[in-house]
Design an enzyme around this catalytic site. Structure first.
Site, PDB file in Angstrom:
ATOM      1  N   CYS A  42      99.134  35.468   6.785  1.00  0.00           N
ATOM      2  CA  CYS A  42      99.274  35.562   8.247  1.00  0.00           C
ATOM      3  C   CYS A  42      98.015  34.933   8.817  1.00  0.00           C
ATOM      4  O   CYS A  42      96.910  35.190   8.315  1.00  0.00           O
ATOM      5  CB  CYS A  42      99.374  37.028   8.667  1.00  0.00           C
ATOM      6  SG  CYS A  42      99.173  37.310  10.443  1.00  0.00           S
ATOM      7  N   THR A  43      98.157  34.101   9.838  1.00  0.00           N
ATOM      8  CA  THR A  43      96.998  33.333  10.305  1.00  0.00           C
ATOM      9  C   THR A  43      95.941  34.200  10.985  1.00  0.00           C
ATOM     10  O   THR A  43      94.814  33.742  11.199  1.00  0.00           O
ATOM     11  CB  THR A  43      97.438  32.207  11.255  1.00  0.00           C
ATOM     12  OG1 THR A  43      98.247  32.760  12.305  1.00  0.00           O
ATOM     13  CG2 THR A  43      98.235  31.161  10.507  1.00  0.00           C
ATOM     14  N   HIS A  44      96.282  35.427  11.316  1.00  0.00           N
ATOM     15  CA  HIS A  44      95.254  36.332  11.849  1.00  0.00           C
ATOM     16  C   HIS A  44      94.266  36.767  10.763  1.00  0.00           C
ATOM     17  O   HIS A  44      93.105  37.057  11.061  1.00  0.00           O
ATOM     18  CB  HIS A  44      95.894  37.592  12.434  1.00  0.00           C
ATOM     19  CG  HIS A  44      96.499  37.413  13.798  1.00  0.00           C
ATOM     20  ND1 HIS A  44      97.670  36.744  14.005  1.00  0.00           N
ATOM     21  CD2 HIS A  44      96.084  37.833  15.019  1.00  0.00           C
ATOM     22  CE1 HIS A  44      97.968  36.756  15.300  1.00  0.00           C
ATOM     23  NE2 HIS A  44      97.018  37.415  15.940  1.00  0.00           N
ATOM     24  N   ASP A  88     100.733  30.086  18.263  1.00  0.00           N
ATOM     25  CA  ASP A  88     100.854  31.295  17.435  1.00  0.00           C
ATOM     26  C   ASP A  88     101.276  32.417  18.379  1.00  0.00           C
ATOM     27  O   ASP A  88     101.286  32.242  19.607  1.00  0.00           O
ATOM     28  CB  ASP A  88      99.491  31.619  16.786  1.00  0.00           C
ATOM     29  CG  ASP A  88      99.525  32.902  15.954  1.00  0.00           C
ATOM     30  OD1 ASP A  88     100.507  33.111  15.217  1.00  0.00           O
ATOM     31  OD2 ASP A  88      98.573  33.695  16.030  1.00  0.00           O
ATOM     32  N   SER A  89     101.608  33.564  17.786  1.00  0.00           N
ATOM     33  CA  SER A  89     101.926  34.728  18.615  1.00  0.00           C
ATOM     34  C   SER A  89     100.692  35.230  19.352  1.00  0.00           C
ATOM     35  O   SER A  89     100.808  36.038  20.265  1.00  0.00           O
ATOM     36  CB  SER A  89     102.446  35.849  17.718  1.00  0.00           C
ATOM     37  OG  SER A  89     101.458  36.164  16.742  1.00  0.00           O
ATOM     38  N   CYS A 137     101.463  29.781  12.574  1.00  0.00           N
ATOM     39  CA  CYS A 137     101.952  31.143  12.424  1.00  0.00           C
ATOM     40  C   CYS A 137     102.980  31.159  11.294  1.00  0.00           C
ATOM     41  O   CYS A 137     103.979  30.438  11.364  1.00  0.00           O
ATOM     42  CB  CYS A 137     102.607  31.570  13.735  1.00  0.00           C
ATOM     43  SG  CYS A 137     103.368  33.196  13.681  1.00  0.00           S
ATOM     44  N   ASN A 138     102.718  31.964  10.283  1.00  0.00           N
ATOM     45  CA  ASN A 138     103.660  32.051   9.158  1.00  0.00           C
ATOM     46  C   ASN A 138     105.000  32.628   9.603  1.00  0.00           C
ATOM     47  O   ASN A 138     106.065  32.176   9.179  1.00  0.00           O
ATOM     48  CB  ASN A 138     103.075  32.946   8.060  1.00  0.00           C
ATOM     49  CG  ASN A 138     101.865  32.337   7.396  1.00  0.00           C
ATOM     50  OD1 ASN A 138     101.965  31.713   6.358  1.00  0.00           O
ATOM     51  ND2 ASN A 138     100.704  32.485   8.005  1.00  0.00           N
ATOM     52  N   THR A 139     104.929  33.651  10.449  1.00  0.00           N
ATOM     53  CA  THR A 139     106.151  34.344  10.871  1.00  0.00           C
ATOM     54  C   THR A 139     107.047  33.419  11.694  1.00  0.00           C
ATOM     55  O   THR A 139     108.273  33.417  11.536  1.00  0.00           O
ATOM     56  CB  THR A 139     105.777  35.604  11.692  1.00  0.00           C
ATOM     57  OG1 THR A 139     104.712  36.290  11.027  1.00  0.00           O
ATOM     58  CG2 THR A 139     106.952  36.532  11.843  1.00  0.00           C
ATOM     59  N   TYR A 191     104.851  39.022  16.538  1.00  0.00           N
ATOM     60  CA  TYR A 191     106.077  38.365  16.069  1.00  0.00           C
ATOM     61  C   TYR A 191     106.582  39.055  14.792  1.00  0.00           C
ATOM     62  O   TYR A 191     107.771  39.050  14.515  1.00  0.00           O
ATOM     63  CB  TYR A 191     105.791  36.897  15.715  1.00  0.00           C
ATOM     64  CG  TYR A 191     105.797  35.908  16.872  1.00  0.00           C
ATOM     65  CD1 TYR A 191     105.932  36.326  18.197  1.00  0.00           C
ATOM     66  CD2 TYR A 191     105.664  34.548  16.609  1.00  0.00           C
ATOM     67  CE1 TYR A 191     105.916  35.390  19.227  1.00  0.00           C
ATOM     68  CE2 TYR A 191     105.660  33.613  17.636  1.00  0.00           C
ATOM     69  CZ  TYR A 191     105.782  34.040  18.935  1.00  0.00           C
ATOM     70  OH  TYR A 191     105.773  33.109  19.940  1.00  0.00           O
ATOM     71  N   GLY A 192     105.632  39.608  14.022  1.00  0.00           N
ATOM     72  CA  GLY A 192     105.975  40.174  12.716  1.00  0.00           C
ATOM     73  C   GLY A 192     107.006  41.287  12.775  1.00  0.00           C
ATOM     74  O   GLY A 192     107.659  41.582  11.787  1.00  0.00           O
TER      75      GLY A 192
HETATM   76  N1  DGL Z   1      99.785  35.095  13.071  1.00  0.00           N
HETATM   77  C1  DGL Z   1     101.126  35.344  12.700  1.00  0.00           C
HETATM   78  C2  DGL Z   1     101.446  34.879  11.286  1.00  0.00           C
HETATM   79  O1  DGL Z   1     100.819  33.978  10.774  1.00  0.00           O
HETATM   80  C3  DGL Z   1     101.833  36.610  12.991  1.00  0.00           C
HETATM   81  C4  DGL Z   1     101.243  37.685  13.789  1.00  0.00           C
HETATM   82  C5  DGL Z   1     102.281  38.537  14.482  1.00  0.00           C
HETATM   83  O2  DGL Z   1     102.847  39.446  13.861  1.00  0.00           O
HETATM   84  O3  DGL Z   1     102.515  38.258  15.654  1.00  0.00           O
HETATM   85  O4  DGL Z   1     102.350  35.369  10.664  1.00  0.00           O
END
Ligand code: DGL
Length: 263
Positions: free
Chosen positions: A184-186, A10-11, A73-75, A42-43
């Site tokens: 978003c996984t966060h 992930d990021s 990570c979705n992004t 990453y977003g």
């Molecule tokens: N955890 C990431 C996701 O699922 C993105 C977080 C980021 O913006 O880096 O999209």
């Protein structure tokens, strides 16, 4: 090959919400986790940049002998999973996407909210997901800049975080949304805080458990499920190993050795 590890990235620390689900469902699997904290968020990055990072991660996990890859990570998934599947057609690769399909099935008010990064919400892959599964419901999308950065510091309930999150959730509730997708996984780490802001009949949906089940299916199909108890997870970060080491226990992982990732 069955006992080979699985690469997860992930990021930053968000993918630990997915890692936890994999550990629960597949306790025998050995896991490698890279947090690309040096490049977070990453977003707010371009798809080209993220695709390049996905390719670096894939190369690293291949060198480590990983039998499968999870983009936690979705992004990263919306930007990079298609290229990775093209480049490594025989490698099991699991990506994530916002849970639009289950949310559309679950909503009673017909209004669903999506909290995700700007990159995810602006992607063609997300637009296609809405076309496919959300034709009959109203979907309100809400980018959430700033949340990821706070979670990365281990902040899961400060006043600053609460105010920021409240500002993102209020417009969804004002429009009668009864189902909120954590895209978003966060964000699953904010569930306790979110629950304190929303009524009991508003559902929160994320896809960590579905991703773990998909990984299990892909490994089982290829007879790749590990048979022996796993080793501890190995962690790398492109940011500061010391600060990741400190945050791990707050996010459900035992404190362990964290190595530098400088690719
Ligand atoms: N955890 C990431 C996701 O699922 C993105 C977080 C980021 O913006 O880096 O999209």
């Amino acid at each position: 090959m069955r006992e080979a590890p699985i690469g997860v990235f992930d990021s930053g620390v968000g993918g630990l919400s997915v890692l936890g689900e994999i550990q629960r469902l597949l306790p025998n699997e050995s896991l490698l986790y890279v947090a690309d904290c040096g490049n977070i968020p990453y977003g707010e990055k371009t798809p080209e940049f993220i695709r390049e990072r996905c390719s670096v991660m894939a190369g690293f996990f291949r060198e480590q002998g990983a039998k499968a890859l999870v983009l936690a990570c979705n992004t990263a998934t919306v930007a990079g999973v298609a290229d990775l599947r093209r480049d490594f057609p025989d490698w099991p690769i699991v990506g994530m996407e916002p849970a639009v399909k289950p949310a559309a099935a679950a909503t009673r008010s017909g209004v669903v909210g999506v909290l995700a990064t700007t990159g995810t919400l602006q992607s063609a892959k997300f637009a296609a997901l809405l076309d496919r599964f959300a034709a009959d419901i109203k979907v309100i999308t809400q980018p959430c800049p700033g949340l990821v950065e706070l979670i990365e510091t281990g902040d899961l309930h400060s006043a600053e975080l609460r105010t920021l999150l409240q500002g993102y959730v209020a417009p969804l509730l004002a429009q009668n949304c009864d189902t909120i997708i954590l895209g978003c996984t966060h964000y699953p780490f904010l569930k306790p805080l979110l629950r304190s802001m929303i009524a009991d009949d508003v559902s929160l949906i994320d896809t960590g458990d579905a991703v773990a089940r998909q990984l299990q299916r892909l490994l089982a199909e290829r007879d790749l499920l590990a048979q022996r108890p796993s080793q501890a997870v190995k962690f790398w970060t492109s940011g500061d190993p010391q600060s990741l080491r400190k945050i791990l226990p707050l996010l459900g992982q035992t404190a362990s050795n964290v190595q530098n990732f400088d690719l």
